[in-house]
Scaffold this motif. Structure first.
Motif, PDB file in Angstrom:
ATOM      1  N   GLU A   1     -34.004 -15.959 -30.542  1.00  0.00           N
ATOM      2  CA  GLU A   1     -33.869 -14.331 -30.104  1.00  0.00           C
ATOM      3  C   GLU A   1     -34.472 -13.461 -30.950  1.00  0.00           C
ATOM      4  O   GLU A   1     -35.421 -12.880 -30.915  1.00  0.00           O
ATOM      5  CB  GLU A   1     -32.426 -14.254 -29.749  1.00  0.00           C
ATOM      6  N   VAL A   2     -34.075 -13.441 -32.268  1.00  0.00           N
ATOM      7  CA  VAL A   2     -34.625 -12.688 -33.384  1.00  0.00           C
ATOM      8  C   VAL A   2     -34.846 -13.363 -34.550  1.00  0.00           C
ATOM      9  O   VAL A   2     -33.785 -14.267 -34.933  1.00  0.00           O
ATOM     10  CB  VAL A   2     -34.010 -11.349 -33.571  1.00  0.00           C
ATOM     11  N   TYR A   3     -35.758 -13.144 -35.359  1.00  0.00           N
ATOM     12  CA  TYR A   3     -35.937 -14.426 -36.339  1.00  0.00           C
ATOM     13  C   TYR A   3     -37.059 -13.483 -37.669  1.00  0.00           C
ATOM     14  O   TYR A   3     -37.887 -12.858 -37.110  1.00  0.00           O
ATOM     15  CB  TYR A   3     -36.671 -15.613 -35.920  1.00  0.00           C
ATOM     16  N   PRO A   4     -36.826 -13.793 -38.741  1.00  0.00           N
ATOM     17  CA  PRO A   4     -37.829 -13.226 -39.593  1.00  0.00           C
ATOM     18  C   PRO A   4     -38.844 -14.291 -39.964  1.00  0.00           C
ATOM     19  O   PRO A   4     -38.558 -15.419 -40.408  1.00  0.00           O
ATOM     20  CB  PRO A   4     -37.244 -13.018 -40.982  1.00  0.00           C
ATOM     21  N   LEU A   5     -40.190 -13.878 -39.890  1.00  0.00           N
ATOM     22  CA  LEU A   5     -41.156 -14.944 -40.219  1.00  0.00           C
ATOM     23  C   LEU A   5     -42.377 -14.178 -41.097  1.00  0.00           C
ATOM     24  O   LEU A   5     -42.090 -12.956 -41.490  1.00  0.00           O
ATOM     25  CB  LEU A   5     -41.766 -15.450 -39.051  1.00  0.00           C
ATOM     26  N   GLY A   6     -43.466 -14.655 -41.350  1.00  0.00           N
ATOM     27  CA  GLY A   6     -44.573 -14.043 -41.680  1.00  0.00           C
ATOM     28  C   GLY A   6     -45.990 -14.534 -41.272  1.00  0.00           C
ATOM     29  O   GLY A   6     -45.787 -15.761 -40.897  1.00  0.00           O
ATOM     30  N   TRP A   7     -46.977 -13.954 -41.828  1.00  0.00           N
ATOM     31  CA  TRP A   7     -48.241 -14.597 -41.497  1.00  0.00           C
ATOM     32  C   TRP A   7     -49.315 -14.537 -42.727  1.00  0.00           C
ATOM     33  O   TRP A   7     -49.191 -13.344 -43.263  1.00  0.00           O
ATOM     34  CB  TRP A   7     -49.069 -14.199 -40.325  1.00  0.00           C
ATOM     35  N   ILE A   8     -49.677 -15.775 -43.206  1.00  0.00           N
ATOM     36  CA  ILE A   8     -50.682 -15.474 -44.431  1.00  0.00           C
ATOM     37  C   ILE A   8     -52.101 -15.641 -43.842  1.00  0.00           C
ATOM     38  O   ILE A   8     -52.173 -16.603 -42.883  1.00  0.00           O
ATOM     39  CB  ILE A   8     -50.299 -16.358 -45.566  1.00  0.00           C
ATOM     40  N   ALA A   9     -53.096 -15.383 -44.235  1.00  0.00           N
ATOM     41  CA  ALA A   9     -54.445 -15.567 -43.916  1.00  0.00           C
ATOM     42  C   ALA A   9     -54.992 -16.862 -43.978  1.00  0.00           C
ATOM     43  O   ALA A   9     -55.033 -17.347 -45.216  1.00  0.00           O
ATOM     44  CB  ALA A   9     -55.263 -14.525 -44.630  1.00  0.00           C
ATOM     45  N   ASP A  10     -55.559 -17.250 -42.814  1.00  0.00           N
ATOM     46  CA  ASP A  10     -56.486 -18.437 -42.979  1.00  0.00           C
ATOM     47  C   ASP A  10     -57.948 -18.004 -43.170  1.00  0.00           C
ATOM     48  O   ASP A  10     -58.327 -18.658 -44.036  1.00  0.00           O
ATOM     49  CB  ASP A  10     -56.503 -19.104 -41.447  1.00  0.00           C
ATOM     50  N   TRP A  11     -58.222 -16.934 -42.756  1.00  0.00           N
ATOM     51  CA  TRP A  11     -59.554 -16.320 -43.159  1.00  0.00           C
ATOM     52  C   TRP A  11     -59.417 -14.833 -43.090  1.00  0.00           C
ATOM     53  O   TRP A  11     -58.444 -14.151 -42.421  1.00  0.00           O
ATOM     54  CB  TRP A  11     -60.627 -16.687 -42.221  1.00  0.00           C
TER      55      TRP A  11
END
Length: 635
Positions: free
Chosen positions: A507-517
């Protein structure tokens, strides 16, 4: 048939993400964001898997390199670098999607291009030179005279084999990199009603052993940056037999966990699952022998144990190893910086063991956020989260100032127009209060939707096991009570979290994104509504964003189409992309699929007997160790 549409065989990639007790998804991160470096993707991490294009900071040695040292260390080439790593899944470059694995792979395998010292400007690695056709679709690479760890010379045919594995192997977790992102020309066929890659159809040619020709279906503005990713690394032709035409010199298990063979500065020595990894210097490395004898990674998953290992002086550097729970910003003494890349240098301490260590920080290309399954969580509830969120407060109180507040999914270093444009757009346009907690507005939007103290909305926050994320969840829970939202908090291991996300169960969740490029495409792809459908295989994110649950879904879909249709490395295409990037960010603001919170600043803590070249914005998973120096005596 020739490929004329974008491939949809996306994979949601795991990368342990730049943070203690956290993890990241390739490119994407689910880490706690607390700065201890468990990381997209990295990632690669990821793993899965990287910003101003600057080559500053590429020197090693001397006062410039160490930043805070008064004199350069005279390195002892017999010393082994002692480091900490998280749980490792594989040493196969096309299968790794976690930064723990990618950190080792980065030092064992070489690609055509590389990010020197993790800077965002790519430079040739196994390529000695390259040229690009006038229409930006054909790249011709001349290869260096280089050898694999088994003594075989690196040839263009080795790259063709390695890239065919990337596209066709059942072990590949990054097929979309070559088939979609770079869009190397190839053919497709129909399988089970879906369009899939036709094996052995990549437009790759080897006129001779030292020349590789690559033809793209259409121009792509980040081709060289993608070729720096370790998924594109060279492998000895036929080393494993997981694609058509090859039986394999060794079993896949042997290659992926017992004897990976690359052309990097270090060759594989040993791996004790869950315990340690060792690599040793490759004396025939094409770019000169490493300054150290090898690297030992102690595998430790728990942040508190990583920290104690570092405090015991068993590791030369804490990265990961400095969880936010142990971090004291008052112990940072900045002596130089910020430089043109935003890096600062100084000291940190004293530690519990009495030592004062070297310190550096660098803004890396990442974003941490709260994500919503928009099919399960109504828009007023998502907006209430946005109204109570004070990004400045979150950054200072939860993450102890180890980063910058996030209002866009695209980080400041690669945002159209740079960090000033990022800040200006957020200050002038963010609809939920810039650096404000607005509980009355959150209450109003919920009451307008029919909720009250007698009719509350209940939902579940699911997070990766992390004290830092737990603090964030409790902050939201307490603030949202006044807005008639009853939030329960559940912790799960990372793989369980991802599985639930893929199945549409979160439902709700903390995540993140780090660069592939280092380009906004790599971030805003997560907001492309058709790719967020968890009823389909391998969604790029878990939003389930449609016109039924978001007024701006069509705006985001149209904007991503404009991005996809303007991929050329030209000013005109770049301007079209920039407008579309901003349109996607504003669509996300409107419907609150991701509530962006925090851009992490990566920190490195090293004892005084170690000298590291300064690290750039691509982060520790892209930071090779062959130029590290270690003094003869550790004290």
């Amino acid at each position: 048939m020739t490929k004329d549409t974008k491939q949809t065989r996306r994979r949601f990639l795991k990368a342990t993400g730049g943070v203690a007790a956290g993890a990241a998804l390739a490119g994407c991160s689910s880490g706690s964001g607390d700065g201890s470096g468990n990381n997209s993707s990295g990632g690669g991490g990821g793993n899965n898997s990287g910003g101003g294009n600057t080559s500053a900071g590429t020197q090693s040695g001397g006062n410039q390199s160490a930043g805070q040292q008064t004199q350069s260390i005279e390195g002892d080439p017999s010393q082994t670098l002692q480091l900490i790593n998280d749980t490792i899944t594989t040493f196969d470059p096309i299968a790794a999607t976690d930064t723990a694995s990618g950190t080792v792979i980065q030092n064992v395998f070489d690609s055509l291009m590389n990010y020197p010292n993790a800077n965002t400007s790519v430079k040739p690695q196994l390529a000695s030179d390259f040229s690009v056709s006038d229409d930006n679709t054909t790249y011709t690479f001349q290869l260096k005279d280089a050898k694999f760890h088994n003594g075989k010379s690196v040839t263009a045919q080795d790259f063709i084999y390695a890239w065919e594995r990337l596209a066709a192997s059942s072990n590949s977790q990054r097929a979309y990199f070559i088939l979609d992102s770079v869009n190397v020309q190839h053919e497709t066929t129909t399988q089970d009603g879906s369009e899939v890659y036709q094996p052995n159809s990549l437009a790759l040619n080897a006129p001779d052993d030292s020349t590789l020709e690559v033809t793209l279906e259409s121009p792509f503005h980040s081709t060289l940056e993608m070729f720096a990713y370790t998924s594109f690394a060279a492998l000895p032709e036929g080393i494993v037999g997981d694609i058509e035409g090859y039986d394999g010199e060794m079993s896949y298990k042997q290659f992926s966990s017992q004897n990976p063979i690359g052309a990097g500065p270090f060759q594989f020595d040993s791996y004790q699952s869950g315990t340690s990894v060792d690599v040793t210097r490759f004396d025939d490395y094409h770019d000169g022998r490493a300054s150290i004898a090898g690297i030992h990674w102690q595998v430790i998953s728990q942040a508190s144990s990583q920290y104690q290992y570092f405090i015991g002086k068993n590791a030369d550097a804490a990265q990961p190893g400095m969880p936010t729970s142990q971090y004291d910003p008052g112990k940072v003494n900045v002596q130089r910086g910020p430089d043109e890349q935003g890096r600062t240098f100084g000291t940190y301490g004293p530690l519990e063991n009495g030592a004062t260590v070297q310190y550096m920080s660098v803004p890396t290309i990442n974003t941490y956020y709260v994500g919503f399954n928009m099919a399960k969580v109504p828009k007023p509830v998502r907006q209430a989260f946005a109204y109570v969120a004070n990004q400045q407060q979150v950054t200072e109180q939860v993450f102890k100032g180890r980063g910058e507040p996030a209002y866009h999914l695209t980080p400041p270093g690669i945002y159209p127009g740079g960090s000033k444009a990022y800040d200006q757009h957020a200050k002038q346009n963010y609809p939920y209060g810039y650096n404000q907690t607005q509980v009355p507005q959150a209450t109003k939007v919920m009451e307008d939707a029919g909720y009250s103290s007698n009719n509350t909305y209940s939902l579940q926050w699911t997070q990766y096991e992390s004290d830092t994320w737990l603090s964030l969840g409790k902050l939201f829970r307490d603030q949202l009570q006044a807005a008639h939202i009853d939030m329960q908090i559940q912790q799960a291991d990372f793989s369980t979290l991802l599985e639930r996300g893929r199945n549409g169960q979160l439902e709700v969740y903390p995540l993140g994104w780090i660069a592939d490029w280092p380009a906004p495409d790599n971030f805003v792809q997560l907001l492309n509504p058709p790719q967020t459908d968890t009823s389909q295989s391998d969604p790029i994110s878990y939003l389930n964003w449609t016109g039924e649950n978001g007024d701006a879904a069509q705006q985001a879909t149209n904007a991503y189409k404009r991005i996809s249709n303007n991929q050329a490395p030209t000013d005109q295409a770049g301007q079209a992309r920039d407008k579309a990037y901003v349109a996607m960010e504003e669509a996300n603001w409107e419907d609150v699929g991701f509530l962006n919170l925090y851009h992490q600043v990566e920190e490195r803590f090293t004892y005084n007997w170690v000298e590291y070249p300064p690290m750039g914005a691509m982060g520790p998973s892209r930071d090779m160790k062959n130029d590290v120096k270690i003094a003869s005596q550790r004290n």
